[in-house]
Design a protein around this motif. Structure first.
Motif, PDB file in Angstrom:
ATOM      1  N   LEU A 486     -14.830  71.753  41.620  1.00  0.00           N
ATOM      2  CA  LEU A 486     -13.711  71.048  41.012  1.00  0.00           C
ATOM      3  C   LEU A 486     -12.424  71.724  41.465  1.00  0.00           C
ATOM      4  O   LEU A 486     -12.258  72.937  41.320  1.00  0.00           O
ATOM      5  N   THR A 487     -11.520  70.935  42.017  1.00  0.00           N
ATOM      6  CA  THR A 487     -10.208  71.453  42.415  1.00  0.00           C
ATOM      7  C   THR A 487      -9.130  70.721  41.641  1.00  0.00           C
ATOM      8  O   THR A 487      -9.150  69.484  41.544  1.00  0.00           O
ATOM      9  N   ILE A 488      -8.207  71.487  41.085  1.00  0.00           N
ATOM     10  CA  ILE A 488      -7.147  70.888  40.290  1.00  0.00           C
ATOM     11  C   ILE A 488      -5.904  71.766  40.374  1.00  0.00           C
ATOM     12  O   ILE A 488      -5.995  72.992  40.418  1.00  0.00           O
ATOM     13  N   THR A 489      -4.744  71.145  40.431  1.00  0.00           N
ATOM     14  CA  THR A 489      -3.483  71.867  40.436  1.00  0.00           C
ATOM     15  C   THR A 489      -2.865  71.782  39.048  1.00  0.00           C
ATOM     16  O   THR A 489      -2.633  70.682  38.532  1.00  0.00           O
ATOM     17  N   LEU A 490      -2.622  72.941  38.475  1.00  0.00           N
ATOM     18  CA  LEU A 490      -2.079  73.022  37.124  1.00  0.00           C
ATOM     19  C   LEU A 490      -0.570  73.195  37.195  1.00  0.00           C
ATOM     20  O   LEU A 490      -0.079  74.165  37.785  1.00  0.00           O
ATOM     21  N   PRO A 491       0.197  72.298  36.589  1.00  0.00           N
ATOM     22  CA  PRO A 491       1.657  72.465  36.574  1.00  0.00           C
ATOM     23  C   PRO A 491       2.043  73.749  35.841  1.00  0.00           C
ATOM     24  O   PRO A 491       1.262  74.272  35.037  1.00  0.00           O
ATOM     25  N   PRO A 492       3.230  74.265  36.104  1.00  0.00           N
ATOM     26  CA  PRO A 492       3.666  75.451  35.357  1.00  0.00           C
ATOM     27  C   PRO A 492       3.779  75.156  33.859  1.00  0.00           C
ATOM     28  O   PRO A 492       4.107  74.034  33.467  1.00  0.00           O
ATOM     29  N   VAL A 493       3.463  76.172  33.059  1.00  0.00           N
ATOM     30  CA  VAL A 493       3.473  76.076  31.592  1.00  0.00           C
ATOM     31  C   VAL A 493       2.739  74.797  31.160  1.00  0.00           C
ATOM     32  O   VAL A 493       3.318  73.830  30.686  1.00  0.00           O
ATOM     33  N   SER A 494       1.441  74.822  31.338  1.00  0.00           N
ATOM     34  CA  SER A 494       0.661  73.612  31.062  1.00  0.00           C
ATOM     35  C   SER A 494      -0.695  73.970  30.437  1.00  0.00           C
ATOM     36  O   SER A 494      -1.234  75.036  30.658  1.00  0.00           O
ATOM     37  N   TRP A 495      -1.184  73.014  29.682  1.00  0.00           N
ATOM     38  CA  TRP A 495      -2.548  73.028  29.144  1.00  0.00           C
ATOM     39  C   TRP A 495      -3.247  71.791  29.680  1.00  0.00           C
ATOM     40  O   TRP A 495      -2.678  70.692  29.677  1.00  0.00           O
ATOM     41  N   THR A 496      -4.498  71.968  30.149  1.00  0.00           N
ATOM     42  CA  THR A 496      -5.213  70.866  30.801  1.00  0.00           C
ATOM     43  C   THR A 496      -6.672  70.855  30.347  1.00  0.00           C
ATOM     44  O   THR A 496      -7.290  71.908  30.150  1.00  0.00           O
ATOM     45  N   ALA A 497      -7.217  69.647  30.182  1.00  0.00           N
ATOM     46  CA  ALA A 497      -8.639  69.469  29.875  1.00  0.00           C
ATOM     47  C   ALA A 497      -9.248  68.520  30.890  1.00  0.00           C
ATOM     48  O   ALA A 497      -8.685  67.457  31.188  1.00  0.00           O
ATOM     49  N   VAL A 498     -10.398  68.921  31.449  1.00  0.00           N
ATOM     50  CA  VAL A 498     -11.125  68.090  32.408  1.00  0.00           C
ATOM     51  C   VAL A 498     -12.506  67.817  31.860  1.00  0.00           C
ATOM     52  O   VAL A 498     -13.258  68.750  31.555  1.00  0.00           O
ATOM     53  N   ALA A 499     -12.848  66.537  31.719  1.00  0.00           N
ATOM     54  CA  ALA A 499     -14.181  66.140  31.287  1.00  0.00           C
ATOM     55  C   ALA A 499     -14.998  65.748  32.508  1.00  0.00           C
ATOM     56  O   ALA A 499     -14.538  64.984  33.348  1.00  0.00           O
ATOM     57  N   LEU A 500     -16.213  66.269  32.580  1.00  0.00           N
ATOM     58  CA  LEU A 500     -17.105  66.027  33.727  1.00  0.00           C
ATOM     59  C   LEU A 500     -18.365  65.343  33.254  1.00  0.00           C
ATOM     60  O   LEU A 500     -18.886  65.629  32.166  1.00  0.00           O
ATOM     61  N   GLY A 501     -18.884  64.420  34.090  1.00  0.00           N
ATOM     62  CA  GLY A 501     -20.111  63.698  33.754  1.00  0.00           C
ATOM     63  C   GLY A 501     -21.067  63.648  34.931  1.00  0.00           C
ATOM     64  O   GLY A 501     -20.813  64.255  35.978  1.00  0.00           O
ATOM     65  N   ALA A 502     -22.125  62.923  34.741  1.00  0.00           N
ATOM     66  CA  ALA A 502     -23.171  62.845  35.763  1.00  0.00           C
ATOM     67  C   ALA A 502     -22.667  62.120  37.010  1.00  0.00           C
ATOM     68  O   ALA A 502     -21.732  61.335  36.957  1.00  0.00           O
TER      69      ALA A 502
END
Length: 502
Positions: A486-502
């Motif tokens: 999984l590759t993701i770019t997080l913006p500065p001062v950020s909270w992130t949630a990634v949901a993954l499935g089959a």
């Protein structure tokens, strides 16, 4: 550009996801109850006076256990005032918040409200100005089926079935000089032990929470926990933790690393509890109830406290308006509670409506989500299965308060039966986006279900009464998943949630 690497191993299990981590707190303070959850005559109110728009938002928030009725309020509370015909209920002075309490909402009403929101009731007893007998009376009123004076009184008041409350707090912040009836660790430990022992004579399955320190900055922190547990260890199941965080003096860097203090708090209380356990040669392990936590601008409250009208009904107290930065820290604190699910068995976001809350209301008007609403609701919805401890490789930055802090923090959950996972991430860098590569190959997931977060070019953007949807969840379009990475770019001062499935 700064980068980070994270590896998630399904064998690095912390504990099963405990729904009680997503608890909250309703206290008779300011407009939390009156004008908050309860407002007869509101366009959305039901026959019992509960606002339907608030019920809908609480349900969306995904709260589990709700602690009630305090808080500082409980140390002067007479639960009998809040039962029976409303027209006969006395108006009392609340010494904790110097307000008037009408007692129009009491234990019976709150039990009804909990059913509306699908929440479990967590009851606090008054050990500040009362004691063992009053706690036993309340337990009889709420939990005994019928055939006794107090259970029959509950039935006569319209509740034929017992409430079956399993979690009980033995007072509140009894180490604090602001608390009505505050006492030493030795005196409180003895009273808590007597109360707990008596309550367990009634029902040994009760889960009892003894008061820990009201903050990690208290001069007795650590020693208080040890002393209290040396008295009460055999009869209690949890010890409480309370912590609030705020940005001070423009030091955003330290504020963003606030979860490091929560980590310290948890480790210290665990060490004190385990010390008592080992000293007693016991197999019993005390859990932590982090039953007050939030971002709270306490310095601002202290500055205006003396200017507030005393003995007012439902005054506007502690109605902090939260920014994006507050929500990022808030989300990180919730991640930290999940990380310690092996010892944190319950947690209560303080509070739920209007008072340092994710939900705001106006009398006769609408209800809206604060920025902190989003990390809580998304995490509550996505976290399932077991909590996994990621291995994180990332640079650090130096803070004035907490020393060196990682630029990225993360926790994950994994539901093998459902074939789903969730990764929660925070970027503490104030200026730079950070590209994170997450190895999820061992989880057997193959698709991104959603990737959303909280961030804004203005880290102090807020949802206000005049602009209620200024801040919301933002989809992160950078997320990609290929070959178990999984590759993701997080913006500065950020909270992130990634949901993954089959």
């Amino acid at each position: 550009m700064t980068t980070a690497r994270i590896a998630i191993d399904p064998n690095a299990t912390v504990a099963p996801v405990n729904r009680r981590i997503f608890g909250s707190f309703v206290e008779h303070l300011g407009r939390c109850v009156y004008d908050g959850i309860y407002e007869p005559g509101h366009p959305t109110a039901d026959a019992d006076g509960f606002r339907g728009d608030v019920v809908d938002l609480v349900t969306e928030l995904g709260t589990s256990t709700i602690r009630y009725p305090g808080g500082n309020f409980v140390s002067g509370y007479r639960w009998e005032d809040g039962v029976g015909p409303r027209e006969n209920r006395p108006v009392r002075r609340d010494l904790a918040w110097h307000s008037l309490e009408t007692n129009q909402v009491g234990v019976d009403e709150f039990a009804k409200w909990c059913k509306l929101t699908g929440s479990e009731m967590m009851m606090a007893v008054n050990l500040g100005t009362r004691g063992v007998l009053e706690a036993l009376d309340l337990l009889e009123y709420t939990n005994h089926p019928s055939g006794t004076a107090l259970s029959d009184q509950r039935i006569a008041n319209g509740a034929p079935e017992p409430y079956g409350i399993s979690m009980w707090c033995l007072g509140n912040e009894m180490d604090g000089p602001w608390q009505v009836g505050a006492m030493s660790a030795d005196d409180y430990g003895k009273l808590a032990a007597r109360t707990a022992s008596a309550m367990k004579m009634v029902d040994p399955k009760l889960e009892l929470v003894v008061c820990g320190s009201s903050s990690s900055s208290m001069p007795t922190f650590g020693d208080w926990e040890r002393t209290v547990l040396e008295h009460s260890f055999d009869s209690v199941d949890y010890i409480s933790c309370h912590a609030y965080y705020q940005e001070r003096d423009g030091d955003l860097g330290s504020f963003l690393a606030s979860s490091l203090n929560m980590e310290y708090f948890i480790r210290t209380v665990v060490a004190a509890a385990d010390h008592v356990q080992h000293k007693r040669h016991s197999d019993k392990q005390i859990q932590l109830s982090f039953d007050e936590w939030n971002v709270w601008y306490l310095d601002e409250w202290n500055a205006i406290e003396g200017t507030i009208e005393e003995w007012a009904y439902a005054p506007r107290l502690i109605e902090d308006v939260y920014s994006v930065a507050d929500a990022v820290v808030f989300g990180n604190l919730l991640m930290t509670l999940l990380k310690h699910s092996d010892r944190v068995g319950s947690a209560s976001l303080a509070q739920l409506v209007n008072v340092i809350a994710p939900i705001m209301t106006e009398p006769g008007g609408g209800a809206w989500r604060q920025t902190t609403f989003f990390p809580f609701s998304v995490t509550s919805r996505l976290a399932s299965g077991v909590v996994l401890a990621p291995r994180i490789e990332v640079a650090t930055y130096t803070t004035k308060v907490h020393g060196d802090a990682p630029l990225v923090d993360s926790v994950a959950t994994y539901d093998a039966e459902a074939g789903t996972a969730a990764v929660f991430l925070v970027n503490r860098h104030q200026d730079e986006a950070i590209t994170v590569t997450v190895d999820v190959s061992a989880l057997g997931v193959g698709s991104i279900v959603e990737a959303n977060g909280i961030h804004d070019e203005d880290v102090y953007a807020k949802n206000t009464i005049d602009d209620r949807e200024r801040v919301g969840l933002v989809a992160n379009e950078s997320a990609s998943l290929a070959d178990g990475s999984l590759t993701i770019t997080l913006p500065p001062v950020s909270w992130t949630a990634v949901a993954l499935g089959a």
